[in-house]
Every structure is written in structure tokens, then in C-alpha cells.
Scaffold this motif. Structure first.
Motif, PDB file in Angstrom:
ATOM      1  N   VAL A 164      20.189 -17.570 -11.142  1.00 31.86           N
ATOM      2  CA  VAL A 164      20.877 -18.855 -11.011  1.00 31.86           C
ATOM      3  C   VAL A 164      19.823 -19.952 -11.100  1.00 31.86           C
ATOM      4  O   VAL A 164      18.872 -19.968 -10.324  1.00 31.86           O
ATOM      5  CB  VAL A 164      21.628 -18.970  -9.665  1.00 31.86           C
ATOM      6  N   ILE A 201      23.083 -26.630 -14.044  1.00 31.60           N
ATOM      7  CA  ILE A 201      23.244 -25.404 -13.264  1.00 31.60           C
ATOM      8  C   ILE A 201      23.616 -24.302 -14.243  1.00 31.60           C
ATOM      9  O   ILE A 201      24.344 -24.546 -15.204  1.00 31.60           O
ATOM     10  CB  ILE A 201      24.273 -25.551 -12.122  1.00 31.60           C
ATOM     11  N   SER A 202      23.061 -23.115 -14.031  1.00 35.60           N
ATOM     12  CA  SER A 202      23.396 -22.007 -14.929  1.00 35.60           C
ATOM     13  C   SER A 202      23.461 -20.700 -14.162  1.00 35.60           C
ATOM     14  O   SER A 202      22.819 -20.527 -13.127  1.00 35.60           O
ATOM     15  CB  SER A 202      22.386 -21.892 -16.066  1.00 35.60           C
ATOM     16  N   LEU A 203      24.242 -19.795 -14.695  1.00 38.54           N
ATOM     17  CA  LEU A 203      24.392 -18.443 -14.177  1.00 38.54           C
ATOM     18  C   LEU A 203      24.036 -17.512 -15.331  1.00 38.54           C
ATOM     19  O   LEU A 203      24.623 -17.622 -16.414  1.00 38.54           O
ATOM     20  CB  LEU A 203      25.830 -18.224 -13.713  1.00 38.54           C
TER      21      LEU A 203
END
Length: 192
Positions: A77, A101-103
């Protein structure tokens, strides 16, 4: 106090008791971006002078499981924010803000290059889903004001190297997600 700190540091980073990338072990870590790429709008920076103020950070948390010796799958994350302003009151001034934001589902493969399991280069791949938001306000003669929101699925490939001690590892890795420095803790399997 200094002697105690040095003793704890040396015992924490002494030779691992076993191979930390054995099947069943887990890894938890935290990374900070050292150099920017085009995957994220945010980046780690701090620059302040009379006309320009720029500050931001992009960090990543990682948790992974070793399914086989040297092969890990996991989840990363990333979260980041930055602000950049240049003489906002002037005709060519601007004020820019960004958030990401990244997953990312990831996989890594560690290579064994020594018998003591201290240094392991690795290759990795991931599929980041990245949300970005950027706003810019400009002065009268500036390049224009805008707001942009994006959601993207991207592919990422990279390489890195980790140095292991008894308590965990220090690593550097580079990919189209950025150049990161990280600290990881390996959690041994409870199965024996």
C-alpha cells in the motif's frame, strides 16, 4: 547508553540464524520513496526558499508470505502527498497540491548468492491500482488552474537488493513505481 545502542544494533543485524526467505515465513516492511517516477504525483521532497516552498512524502507498507523458498507474494500500500507553491501572489505564481494512494498485489523472487543468507538480490512485479488527485491554482499569467482525478491500473517490474540481519533486512529497490529505501521484519514460520 551509546554502548548499549551499538550492542543492540549489532546483535539485531548480526548473521541470521536461518534463511529468512524459507517457505512459511512472512515479511512486513515500510519503505520511503527516494526518487520520483511518473506512477505517482506525490514524491518525497523538502525545499523552502524565499519564493518557492515544496514538501511531500510517499511511503509504502508491505506484507508478504513466502509460498516457497525465495518466492514471496504479498500486498503493498502506497500513500503520498505533496505541496508545491511558487510566489503565489505574483502573476506567474502557482500553488499545487497532490495526493496518491495505491493498492498493489506483488510478487518477489529472492536469489541466494551466499551461504550466510545476508545479501539477496531480488526481482519483483506488481499490478498497482493507483488513485491520484491533483489541484493547481495559478496567478493571472500562470499556466492555468486545474483539478485532476485519476484511477489507473498499471503494471510494475523492478529489481532490488536486501541485506539481512537477525532482526530483519534493509533494502533498496527501483521500478517504474519509484526508487525506494525500506526496512523489513521477517516473521519466522511457527511450524517446525
Amino acid at each position: 547508553m551509546l554502548t548499549m545502542a551499538l550492542a543492540s544494533f549489532s546483535s539485531a543485524w548480526s548473521q541470521p540464524a536461518s534463511n529468512p526467505t524459507e517457505k512459511g515465513n512472512k515479511q512486513a516492511g515500510l519503505q520511503v520513496m527516494l526518487a520520483w517516477t511518473d506512477m505517482y504525483n506525490s514524491y518525497t521532497t523538502l525545499s523552502i526558499d524565499d519564493n518557492n516552498k515544496s514538501y511531500g512524502i510517499n511511503m509504502a507498507g508491505l506484507y508478504g508470505w513466502l509460498l516457497e523458498r525465495n518466492w514471496m507474494v504479498g500486498l503493498q500500500v502506497n500513500a503520498g502527498a505533496y505541496r508545491d507553491s511558487y510566489a503565489k501572489g505574483e502573476p506567474y505564481g502557482y500553488d499545487e497540491k497532490g495526493f496518491d494512494i495505491s493498492l498493489t498485489p506483488i510478487t518477489r523472487y529472492y536469489f541466494t548468492v551466499d551461504k550466510k543468507h545476508r545479501f539477496k538480490p531480488f526481482l519483483f512485479a506488481g499490478l498497482p491500482v493507483v488513485y491520484s488527485n491533483m489541484e493547481r491554482e495559478s496567478g493571472a499569467n500562470g499556466p492555468g488552474s486545474y483539478q485532476d482525478e485519476t484511477l489507473q491500473l498499471r503494471a510494475s517490474f523492478g529489481l532490488g537488493a536486501a541485506y539481512f540481519g537477525r532482526a530483519g533486512s534493509l533494502e533498496l529497490n527501483v521500478s517504474n513505481m519509484g526508487f525506494f529505501f525500506g526496512v523489513n521484519k521477517f516473521i519466522p514460520s511457527r511450524r517446525k
